[in-house]
Motif scaffolding. Sequence first.
Motif, PDB file in Angstrom:
ATOM      1  N   ILE A   1      35.587  41.277  38.432  1.00  0.00           N
ATOM      2  CA  ILE A   1      35.895  40.327  39.182  1.00  0.00           C
ATOM      3  C   ILE A   1      35.124  38.845  39.313  1.00  0.00           C
ATOM      4  O   ILE A   1      33.957  38.849  39.131  1.00  0.00           O
ATOM      5  CB  ILE A   1      36.337  40.424  40.340  1.00  0.00           C
ATOM      6  CG1 ILE A   1      36.796  38.900  41.055  1.00  0.00           C
ATOM      7  CG2 ILE A   1      34.685  40.754  41.246  1.00  0.00           C
ATOM      8  CD1 ILE A   1      38.086  39.581  42.740  1.00  0.00           C
ATOM      9  N   GLY A   2      35.310  38.138  38.797  1.00  0.00           N
ATOM     10  CA  GLY A   2      34.793  36.887  38.837  1.00  0.00           C
ATOM     11  C   GLY A   2      35.891  35.596  38.650  1.00  0.00           C
ATOM     12  O   GLY A   2      36.934  35.605  38.515  1.00  0.00           O
ATOM     13  N   PHE A   3      34.865  34.411  38.911  1.00  0.00           N
ATOM     14  CA  PHE A   3      35.793  32.868  38.842  1.00  0.00           C
ATOM     15  C   PHE A   3      35.941  32.229  37.154  1.00  0.00           C
ATOM     16  O   PHE A   3      35.548  32.902  36.887  1.00  0.00           O
ATOM     17  CB  PHE A   3      35.459  31.797  39.234  1.00  0.00           C
ATOM     18  CG  PHE A   3      35.271  32.270  40.849  1.00  0.00           C
ATOM     19  CD1 PHE A   3      36.774  31.663  41.907  1.00  0.00           C
ATOM     20  CD2 PHE A   3      33.809  32.126  41.578  1.00  0.00           C
ATOM     21  CE1 PHE A   3      36.145  32.106  42.995  1.00  0.00           C
ATOM     22  CE2 PHE A   3      33.828  31.803  42.760  1.00  0.00           C
ATOM     23  CZ  PHE A   3      35.281  32.269  44.158  1.00  0.00           C
ATOM     24  N   SER A   4      36.914  31.896  37.150  1.00  0.00           N
ATOM     25  CA  SER A   4      37.572  31.470  35.258  1.00  0.00           C
ATOM     26  C   SER A   4      35.903  30.751  35.021  1.00  0.00           C
ATOM     27  O   SER A   4      34.757  30.068  35.662  1.00  0.00           O
ATOM     28  CB  SER A   4      38.297  30.050  35.469  1.00  0.00           C
ATOM     29  OG  SER A   4      39.306  30.517  36.852  1.00  0.00           O
ATOM     30  N   GLY A   5      35.448  31.067  33.826  1.00  0.00           N
ATOM     31  CA  GLY A   5      34.340  30.981  33.651  1.00  0.00           C
ATOM     32  C   GLY A   5      33.277  31.747  33.713  1.00  0.00           C
ATOM     33  O   GLY A   5      32.242  31.250  33.002  1.00  0.00           O
ATOM     34  N   ALA A   6      33.626  32.903  34.256  1.00  0.00           N
ATOM     35  CA  ALA A   6      31.837  33.454  34.648  1.00  0.00           C
ATOM     36  C   ALA A   6      31.799  34.436  33.356  1.00  0.00           C
ATOM     37  O   ALA A   6      30.828  35.766  33.296  1.00  0.00           O
ATOM     38  CB  ALA A   6      32.617  34.867  36.020  1.00  0.00           C
ATOM     39  N   GLY A   7      32.867  34.738  32.196  1.00  0.00           N
ATOM     40  CA  GLY A   7      32.513  35.390  31.244  1.00  0.00           C
ATOM     41  C   GLY A   7      33.364  36.564  31.303  1.00  0.00           C
ATOM     42  O   GLY A   7      32.827  37.925  30.527  1.00  0.00           O
ATOM     43  N   LYS A   8      33.765  37.224  31.846  1.00  0.00           N
ATOM     44  CA  LYS A   8      34.688  38.473  32.128  1.00  0.00           C
ATOM     45  C   LYS A   8      35.431  38.397  31.146  1.00  0.00           C
ATOM     46  O   LYS A   8      35.442  39.858  30.662  1.00  0.00           O
ATOM     47  CB  LYS A   8      35.135  38.508  33.624  1.00  0.00           C
ATOM     48  CG  LYS A   8      36.673  37.623  33.900  1.00  0.00           C
ATOM     49  CD  LYS A   8      36.847  37.227  35.587  1.00  0.00           C
ATOM     50  CE  LYS A   8      38.013  36.826  35.626  1.00  0.00           C
ATOM     51  NZ  LYS A   8      37.306  35.372  35.804  1.00  0.00           N
TER      52      LYS A   8
END
Lengths: 278, 235
Positions: free
Chosen positions: A37-44
């Motif tokens: 999980i993470g925000f947009s652009g976090a690299g997930k």
Amino acid sequence: MISLRNVSTTFRGKDGDFTAVNDVSLEIPAGSIQGIIGFSGAGKSTLLRNINLLERPTRGQVVLDGVDLTALDDERLRRERHQIGMIFQHFNLLNNRTALQNVELSLKFAGIEKAERRRRAQEALEIVDLAEKSTSYPAQLSGGQKQRVAIARALVTHPKVLLCDEPTSAVDPRTTASVLQYIADINQSLGITTVVVTHELNVVKAIADNVAVMENGAVVERFDVADLAAGTFEPGTEIGRYLLDEEIHLDRTPLAGRRDPASGAPLRGRDGKELAHA
Amino acid sequence: MLSASAPTTGSESGLGLDRIIELLPEIGVAMGQTFVMLLVAIPLAILLGTPLGVWLYSASPVGLKPRPRAHRIVDSLVNTIRSFPFLILLIAIIPITRFIVGTTIGTAAVIVPLTINAIPYFARFVEQNLTQLGSGVVEAARAMGATRGQIVRDVLLVEARPALIGSITIMTVSFISYSAMAGLVGGGGIGDFAIRYGYYRYETVVMLAAIVLMIALVQVVQIGGTRLARVLDKR
């Protein structure tokens, strides 16, 4: 088991290099569901693509059941990919092929004979309860149905791993539950190691066993969903707290103090008064 | 011969219908020549332009297998051929035409420059149509372990089929017009017929009849192409 060992991915661009994934190590036990999980652009999404090498890591290793995928030549890698199903936010179905043909394609790429392809594709559509839609084109299906066809396409080759890139981000909330139910059922009954990338906390809470929180390309926090459910998990990072906080907080007067760029005068509301903090 | 017996012109003798009737056999021959030119040049252009277009797509810096330097060279070669005004290409490649079909005059001789012009023309269409498909289906196919050949055959060309039919339609219409220049090397065709009677001999009515035929031909091609593309498009 999937082992990511010190995986980094750097993109070269005109404006310099951009490190999308920064030294991530992660062990995903066989048969489990790992949430990322993470925000947009976090690299997930890049990290997810590192697992099947759609995006080849700049550094580090990706080991699937003892096989280092990063060390394989193209031919061997293609064969390993038949073991790794993937579904996408926007489904990525072929518009000019029927549901059945879309599923069959996956088997064709895996080198399965035509007669067997038809039978197994029917079977896979049966699993996602879309047998009666086998002759429909994607345009004739709802978002949830499209994603189920994509799930059938991913699992028809009997993969060891299922990668899910924002699987519910393009479908409505009710359909989200149904899509997740299929992913969870398939994980349970077929024992497929599943990785789900999402920006929705609800999704990981509903489906994942373990969750990794990503920010700026790194995994900054991990937790068991069981601990989260039991209320015993305390996020140690700001991003973790933010993600676990489901409330949406709005600044009621975000324009307060702004000035008209032409005249330099303070902005005024409809009532003629200056915008001010509440 | 017809050329020796043309005292009346369309503009002076009312509708000039009898003149058109008189020339009907020649119009028939001209239409036949146009059909031959198109029916050979267009399929050849599709056959040879498709692999070239796929290569241009695939070798581009963002393609399936980037080959930036080779791509630059082929890319500018395609541009070079596309830069030639057709009339000049027709003359410039006469030696090549002679080598391929053994003659430099007649319908067969026109088919060579038409095809050489049409190949890079269609290749650009193919490249454009594949580029516009976006990366989603390609990514899905790669994830399924498809080879590059499978991605091209089973994914890209299938998904681009309606757009490619549209491109073939546009190309065919363009080449109905190009084929009119065939007269320069004695290639005939309905366009050449219109130029000979309308432009050189001022037989306006005959020219108009030929142009009406060309309009009809273009309409049939365009409507047929649009229908076919619509039937094939399942989006």
